[in-house]
Design an enzyme around this catalytic site. Structure first.
Site, short mmCIF file in Angstrom:
data_model
loop_
_atom_site.label_atom_id
_atom_site.label_comp_id
_atom_site.label_asym_id
_atom_site.label_seq_id
_atom_site.Cartn_x
_atom_site.Cartn_y
_atom_site.Cartn_z
N GLU A 227 0.81 -1.21 0.00
CA GLU A 227 0.00 0.00 0.00
C GLU A 227 0.84 1.26 0.00
O GLU A 227 0.32 2.36 0.24
CB GLU A 227 -0.94 -0.02 1.21
N VAL A 309 -13.28 3.38 -6.10
CA VAL A 309 -11.98 2.70 -6.12
C VAL A 309 -11.69 2.29 -7.55
O VAL A 309 -12.23 1.31 -8.05
CB VAL A 309 -11.98 1.46 -5.20
N GLY A 310 -10.86 3.06 -8.23
CA GLY A 310 -10.61 2.80 -9.64
C GLY A 310 -11.90 2.93 -10.42
O GLY A 310 -12.59 3.94 -10.36
N HIS A 356 -16.67 -3.04 0.22
CA HIS A 356 -15.81 -1.91 0.59
C HIS A 356 -16.45 -1.13 1.74
O HIS A 356 -16.72 0.07 1.62
CB HIS A 356 -15.58 -1.00 -0.62
N ASN A 362 -9.82 -1.71 3.92
CA ASN A 362 -10.68 -2.81 3.44
C ASN A 362 -9.86 -4.02 3.01
O ASN A 362 -10.23 -5.15 3.31
CB ASN A 362 -11.54 -2.31 2.28
N GLY A 363 -8.77 -3.80 2.27
CA GLY A 363 -7.96 -4.91 1.80
C GLY A 363 -7.34 -5.70 2.94
O GLY A 363 -7.39 -6.93 2.96
N SER A 366 -10.05 -7.66 4.76
CA SER A 366 -10.54 -8.78 3.95
C SER A 366 -9.55 -9.93 3.94
O SER A 366 -9.94 -11.10 4.00
CB SER A 366 -10.81 -8.31 2.51
N ARG A 367 -8.28 -9.62 3.87
CA ARG A 367 -7.28 -10.68 3.85
C ARG A 367 -7.21 -11.40 5.19
O ARG A 367 -6.98 -12.60 5.25
CB ARG A 367 -5.92 -10.12 3.44
N TYR A 393 -4.28 -7.82 -8.82
CA TYR A 393 -5.11 -6.73 -9.33
C TYR A 393 -5.89 -7.18 -10.56
O TYR A 393 -7.07 -6.87 -10.72
CB TYR A 393 -4.18 -5.58 -9.67
#
Length: 451
Positions: A227, A309-310, A356, A362-363, A366-367, A393
């Site tokens: 990140e 997000v993107g 999200h 969030n990432g 989630s992991r 990705y």
């Protein structure tokens, strides 16, 4: 349940995505777990031993040092994690004509036996018009002839997502689908065989203890580095072991490390032994620790504003709590827990990061949930190294487009890599983890299973 069956089960998720318009990549935060938590027990045979082993692992990795630093907090630094939505431009009529011409030329090159040129032309056509169904189908046929069944099946699936009645894609998909399902199930069997080998390693094995302890620091390094955190592995070790700041580095970066350390301890002590039970409160508690030292205002609560997000548009804030309730209901359902643990964990990761629910973190959250599921089933947590970010990705984008199977396969590959690391480290090889540097190649080699 097979991967494709799970995709059918999640049809409502795909519908939601399609209604959102241009939906592509979900996550900017990508991380890794190098055996942060210990493997518990084989799903059926060793459930009774899981709780006691998780307590052992906490002694190894949880670093029972919280009493040494009562009430310690980190600097609060606000973060937004809101990005501008960038829409993909649609190709013009001239570009579409050029894409069609490239496919026709590719077919001619293929008839002449010039397969390399044909391949390049097909790729060029899709680059000009990514939604050109004929190009997808012809490229799928080309790859199928090259024995790349999985990629061919993906292209047929994508073509049918765009044009559900395309006859050629339907015929080809009917041919490749059972082959792909067989490949996926065979890979799960390989992983299960390696899990049994890992579970046969004595828990007191000194090599196992060393690699587990070392992996703790590697996990935090990769999770924050992916990140943009600039702390090195040695600096992260220094922060965790001494709680002294590293001169010249931002307090926000160092607080990210402390937050991950706290979240991992919480997971070790509360969730690993609770098989089949994860609540919204558990998820909020994990996030409260992940983000609490950086942004205590947003830590442990659902977002109240819309984020982008993107190309992905997460649900509106008013819908987040409801979708989280549905997510947790699925998480504890028989349908979910009857999946292969790798499928279950990967889908849980994807669903949570799709919602999200938080402004940031969030990432990472989630992991951690993904690895809780793996651990509760007796599998080791997985490693997604920062060097794998591009692939990670890409498969998330493929999942957003309607096919979650490539993402599940990545998680399966990471699971096997982690198992191989444990097996190798406790046999005749020296105990060591891959160096944490950007030049490290992706781990694609695996070790065979001796039956």
């Amino acid at each position: 349940m097979t991967l494709i069956a799970m995709a059918v089960l999640d049809k409502n998720w795909v519908t939601i995505r399609n209604r959102c318009g241009w939906v592509a990549v979900l996550v900017v935060l990508v991380g890794s777990l190098l055996v942060v938590f210990p493997p518990g027990g084989i799903e059926d045979q060793c459930r009774t031993a899981l709780k006691s082993f998780s307590l052992l692992s906490y002694t190894l990795w949880g670093r029972n040092d919280v009493s040494k630093y009562p009430g310690q907090t980190g600097l609060a630094v606000a973060s937004t994690a809101i990005e501008l939505l960038v829409l993909k431009p649609k190709p013009s009529a001239d570009v579409k004509l050029e894409a069609k011409a490239a496919v026709n030329q590719a077919l001619e090159m293929k008839r002449q036996g010039k397969r390399e040129k044909a391949h390049r032309l097909l790729l060029h056509s899709l680059k000009m018009d990514p939604d050109y169904v004929d190009a997808m189908t012809e490229l799928g046929i080309f790859l199928e002839e090259e024995k790349d069944i999985i990629q061919a099946d993906y292209l047929y699936s994508k073509a049918l997502t765009i044009s559900p009645c395309n006859e050629k894609a339907l015929v080809n998909r009917d041919r490749t689908l059972p082959l792909v399902e067989e490949i996926d199930q065979r890979y799960f069997s390989i992983i299960d065989s390696k899990v049994k080998k890992v579970m046969a390693i004595p828990k007191g094995n000194s090599a196992l203890r060393r690699v587990m302890e070392e992996s703790y620091y590697h996990h935090i390094f990769h999770t924050v580095a992916i990140e943009g955190n600039t702390l090195t592995l040695s600096e992260i070790r220094h922060i965790i072991e001494t709680r002294y700041a590293v001169p010249g580095k931002s307090l926000e970066e160092q607080n990210e490390v402390i937050g991950m350390h706290a979240a991992m301890k919480y997971v070790n002590t509360t969730l690993i032994s609770r098989i089949g039970s994860v609540t919204i409160s558990d998820i909020l508690q994990i996030h409260r620790r992940v983000l609490g030292y950086v942004d205590p205002v947003e830590a442990g609560r659902f977002r109240t504003n819309q984020v982008f997000v993107g190309h992905h548009i997460p649900p509106h804030p008013r819908d987040v709590e409801k979708q989280m309730q549905e997510f947790v209901q699925w998480l504890n359902s028989d349908d979910a827990m009857n999946l292969h643990p790798v499928e279950f964990a990967a889908l849980a990761h994807y669903k949570l990061v799709y919602i999200h629910p938080f402004v940031d973190g969030n990432g990472r959250t989630s992991r951690l949930i993904m690895n809780v599921i793996l651990m509760q089933a007796g599998y080791p947590p997985i490693t997604i190294r920062k060097e794998q970010r591009s692939e990670y990705y890409h498969v998330l984008e493929m999942a957003n487009e309607g096919d979650v199977r490539p993402f599940i396969r990545l998680i399966a590959k990471c699971t096997e890599t982690t198992l191989d690391m444990l097996i190798i480290a406790t046999t005749e090889h020296a105990v060591a983890l891959p160096e944490a540097n950007p030049s490290f190649p992706e781990c694609k080699q695996t070790i065979p299973v001796k039956t």
